[in-house]
Every structure is written in C-alpha cells, then in structure tokens.
Write an enzyme that holds these catalytic residues in place. Structure first.
Site, mmCIF file in Angstrom:
data_model
loop_
_atom_site.group_PDB
_atom_site.id
_atom_site.type_symbol
_atom_site.label_atom_id
_atom_site.label_comp_id
_atom_site.label_asym_id
_atom_site.label_seq_id
_atom_site.Cartn_x
_atom_site.Cartn_y
_atom_site.Cartn_z
ATOM 1 N N HIS A 1 0.813 -1.221 0.000
ATOM 2 C CA HIS A 1 0.000 0.000 0.000
ATOM 3 C C HIS A 1 0.848 1.274 0.000
ATOM 4 O O HIS A 1 0.356 2.344 -0.343
ATOM 5 C CB HIS A 1 -0.977 -0.005 1.184
ATOM 6 C CG HIS A 1 -0.351 0.268 2.516
ATOM 7 N ND1 HIS A 1 -0.066 -0.735 3.421
ATOM 8 C CD2 HIS A 1 0.062 1.421 3.103
ATOM 9 C CE1 HIS A 1 0.480 -0.210 4.503
ATOM 10 N NE2 HIS A 1 0.571 1.107 4.332
ATOM 11 N N ASP B 1 0.013 -7.560 1.363
ATOM 12 C CA ASP B 1 0.471 -6.188 1.577
ATOM 13 C C ASP B 1 1.989 -6.104 1.569
ATOM 14 O O ASP B 1 2.595 -5.408 2.389
ATOM 15 C CB ASP B 1 -0.088 -5.614 2.881
ATOM 16 C CG ASP B 1 0.051 -4.084 2.950
ATOM 17 O OD1 ASP B 1 0.176 -3.465 1.873
ATOM 18 O OD2 ASP B 1 0.068 -3.534 4.052
ATOM 19 N N SER C 1 5.011 2.263 8.319
ATOM 20 C CA SER C 1 4.574 1.123 7.546
ATOM 21 C C SER C 1 5.615 0.742 6.504
ATOM 22 O O SER C 1 6.116 1.584 5.764
ATOM 23 C CB SER C 1 3.244 1.450 6.858
ATOM 24 O OG SER C 1 2.522 0.287 6.574
#
Length: 472
Positions: free
Chosen positions: A120, A150, A226
């Site tokens: 993402h 992901d 992230s």
C-alpha cells in the site's frame, strides 16, 4: 641550564609536582575507566540492534496522479445534491492532483539493491523515491506487489554494495519478548520504538476482508512506519510493520518474515505471487453439520466440494471430510484453512490431516499452480456468471461503449449476483484491486480471489459503476 618551575604563589619542589602529576593521571585513568564502564552500561542490546540495522532502513516517497471531480454542491450537506452532481454532471470534467504517500522500507539484498516494503506504500505510484540513512537518493522501480499480503519489492541501482538486513526467523517468537520497530513516521527519518510481542497469529479485519497471521506488538504503527523492519533484540529481521488497522491505539501489527520469504521469492522471480492450487472449497464447522457427520469436536474446516482435476481429488479428499491441519498448521475453521493454504508454494508436497468416518488419517498431496483456463467454469460455479472478452459483435449486441473489461453473457438464476441485480450486458472492470482489461485479466484475477471468503467486483452499466461484494 635550570628548568623553569611553575610557581603558584610559592615555591613548588619537583617532588611535589611529580606527585601532583601522578594524582592527576590516576584520576584521569579512573575517570576514563568510569566513562568506559558507563558507556558499556548504556550500550544496551537495543542500541546495538538499532546501530546494526539503521543503515538498511530507507525512507520511501511515492507519487501518483489522482483525478477528482469538484462538486459545487458539497457545501450544502445534503446527499441529494451529491447524487445529483454524480448523475448529471459530465464525468470527463475532472481535476488532476498529484498525491504523495510516505512510508518505510528495508534493504534485504544489498548486492542487487532489493527493498522490501508494504504494497500500500507504493500502490498506484507513478514515481518512487528512496532515501538512505546517509541521505543518498535513488529512483526505485517496482519489481512486484502482492496486495493480499500487503508486500512489495522495489529495486534501486547503486554502483556500490548497499547495507542490508538478512531475513531472520519468525517461527520461534515468544509472547512478551522485546522487539524494535524502525521507520519514518510523518516523514521524520529513522524513528525507533520498542515494545513487546503481545500476540502471534493474530487475525485483523480491514475494510473489506480478514487478514491472517500477524504479529501484534504494543507499539503503534502509523503510515510512516509502515513497511519498515520489526527487529528482534539481537537485530534480526523478524517482520515488516504494516499500518493496516486505522483504529488501533497503542498497538501495531507486523507481517512475519516467514510469510514474507516465499512472497518475496515469487515477486523477484515472476513479478507476482504464484498461488498454490489445492482444489478444496471449504466451509466453517457448525453444530448442524457436526451432528450430521457425527463429528464429536467443533474445530476444523469441512470440505464442501472438491474441484475437478485438482490435487485434492487426486490425493483422495472427499466431500464431508473435516480438515484438521495442513502442512503441520492446525485448522480451527475456514479462516485458518485459507491462511494455511496461502503459506503453501505451488509444486510443494503437503500433508493434510483429516477426520473421516470416525477416525483421523493423513493424506499427502502435491499442489500446483491453478490453471487459468479453468477460471471460466470457476466463474459459473463460484459466483454464477459466464463472461467473454469484448468484441465489436457483443458491443453492438449489448450496446456497450466500454473498451476494456469483460462482458457478462449469462447470470445464473438465484445466484448472489442475480439477487443484487447484475444482468447480462454488464461489464466487469475490476476484481478486488486487480483491474480487468481483457478476458485473460479476468481469469487471473478470479484465480487469485477464489480462496477468499469474499471479494469485490466493479461492475459497469452504461456510464455508471457499482461495487458488488461477493461471498462465494
């Protein structure tokens, strides 16, 4: 010639000066020993791990072009005006905006310049910039991304070998052990947080699905963190931090590096993840089925159907079997089975422990890649539609102007899609995050989505698009 003697308000003998120098030297030595000891106490395992890993942690910024239609009625606070604008204003009247996302990554192969991050972070990116700790900047290219896990792999080109963190082991993690997360929150470089492992094999519900097998830690992971590394106290790479749960406060999640290994190998070799085909359509155990099967427990996943020509059929699995483990991983329900199936590589031999007719037995099957040519029949059996690629003939027949997608030729009466109003002539443009431009795109996307408990179709009718959630 006499040596000059310093005089501090009186005569000082050489003997006294020598004694003073000895005292000073002794004090300096003691102070140095004390400082070294203090530094040794301050240099904790966390400090050593961060120092070792930090050069391989990178800042990632990606840019993509977003198009939006300005709504002149948005200030009225009335949904009627929003619908009016959406239905009657020219959809071609769009504003182009450059949007930027920030995240982190970790170099896993310094000689080849391979970087592991979250999918993402680089989703829909047109340009990707990577900044190292020493402030060197690189343009990166996307090797492959897997939205289901992901994870994504980037590559940068450097004349020199880059610092890297080798993948560690996440199979023997312990609840309560100290872990370290490094990332770039809010664009700040190399921020370190520490915590402990709160839970393993955690399932997390996102907006449209349930994600499996996460490491839960008691430290928040925000969008900037992230894609960064989760380290053990010894500095080993044990996970990739991911900001998948927006409502989380004081907790974070990471993808175990065990899960990432196979995905990275597929992305580097093929540019996509090659899913293993087992050939089982499963469902959760419930009390009614357990009574019907005379099954004494309440755990396991039931074989609802076995696909034709599948590895499961060749191995001898049957409808009504209760799967208890796959590849050594226990199965408590459907979600456990789906998570275990995603861990298996195509071509791998795996054991399935099952309960059948009052006794437990083990079967061995060899998985293979799902044949995409079976997707057309799968579409009928799984979601109740028959599709075909767009041609001049069916465009005229169904009066469609779309240039991309697949046209629905037939909808199975009584199916979920029929009940929500999908009909022949509608165009399928997307399955989950995968765009569907051709018939082959549809086949591949459906093959990837077939093991999910639910997925989303983007269906176009005329100039309107509708998102439909399908639960096979």
């Amino acid at each position: 010639m006499k040596m000059p003697i310093l005089n501090f308000g009186g005569r000082v003998s050489c003997g006294r000066l020598a004694a003073a120098l000895i005292v000073v030297l002794a004090l300096s030595a003691a102070l140095a020993v004390h400082t070294t000891a203090a530094d040794s106490l301050r240099e904790t395992p966390v400090v050593k791990a961060v120092r070792k890993a930090s050069p391989a942690v990178v800042n990632i910024s990606s840019a993509h072009e977003a198009r939006s239609r300005p709504n002149p009625f948005s200030g009225f606070g009335n949904p009627f005006f929003d619908e009016f604008f959406k239905d009657f204003f020219d959809p071609r009247f769009q504003r182009r905006q450059q949007q930027t996302s920030l995240g982190s990554g970790v170099i896993i192969d310094g000689s080849r310049g391979l970087i592991l991050t979250n999918a993402h972070v680089v989703q829909r990116a047109s340009t990707i910039k990577v900044v190292l700790q020493d402030e060197r900047e690189f343009e990166a290219r996307l090797i492959g991304a897997d939205p289901d896990s992901d994870l994504a792999v980037l590559k940068i080109d450097s004349k020199e070998a880059l610092p890297a963190i080798p993948m560690g082991d996440s199979d023997d993690l312990m609840i309560g052990e100290t872990v370290i997360a490094i990332g770039n929150p809010f664009g700040f470089s190399h921020t370190v947080t520490t915590g402990v492992i709160s839970a393993l094999n955690r399932s997390v519900r996102s907006e449209d699905r349930v994600l499996q097998d996460f490491i839960q830690i008691d430290a928040s992971i925000n969008p900037g963190n992230s894609g960064g590394p989760l380290l053990s106290i010894t500095g080993e790479l044990i996970g990739i931090n991911t900001a998948i749960y927006a409502k989380a406060q004081g907790i974070g999640f990471a993808i175990p590096i065990r899960k990432a290994r196979r995905i990275v190998a597929d992305l580097v070799q093929f540019g996509e993840v090659k899913q293993a085909w087992i050939g089982v359509i499963a469902q959760d155990m419930d009390e009614r089925v357990a009574q019907y099967l005379n099954y004494p427990a309440r755990k396991g996943a039931i074989v609802k159907a076995v696909e034709p020509e599948s590895p499961a059929l060749k191995a001898g699995l049957r409808e009504g079997d209760v799967m208890l483990s796959l590849g050594g991983r226990k199965i408590g329900g459907l979600d456990d089975y789906l998570a275990a199936a995603r861990e298996v590589a195509a071509g791998e031999a795996v054991d399935i422990q099952l309960w059948r007719s009052g006794r437990t037995q083990t079967l061995t099957l060899r998985t293979r890649e799902f044949p995409v040519e079976l997707s057309d029949q799968l579409a009928w059996d799984l979601i109740g539609i028959r599709v075909e690629g767009l041609t001049p003939q069916n465009r005229r027949e169904f009066r469609v102007e779309a240039k991309e997608g697949v046209v629905i030729r037939q909808v199975q009466p009584g199916s979920q899609l029929a009940r929500v109003g999908v009909r022949a002539g509608d165009i399928v443009r997307q399955i989950d995050n995968a765009s569907v431009a051709t018939h082959e795109d549809f086949r591949k996307a459906l093959a990837r989505a077939r093991q999910k408990t639910s997925f989303v179709l983007l269906v176009q009718r005329g100039d309107q698009g509708y998102y439909v959630t399908v639960s096979p």
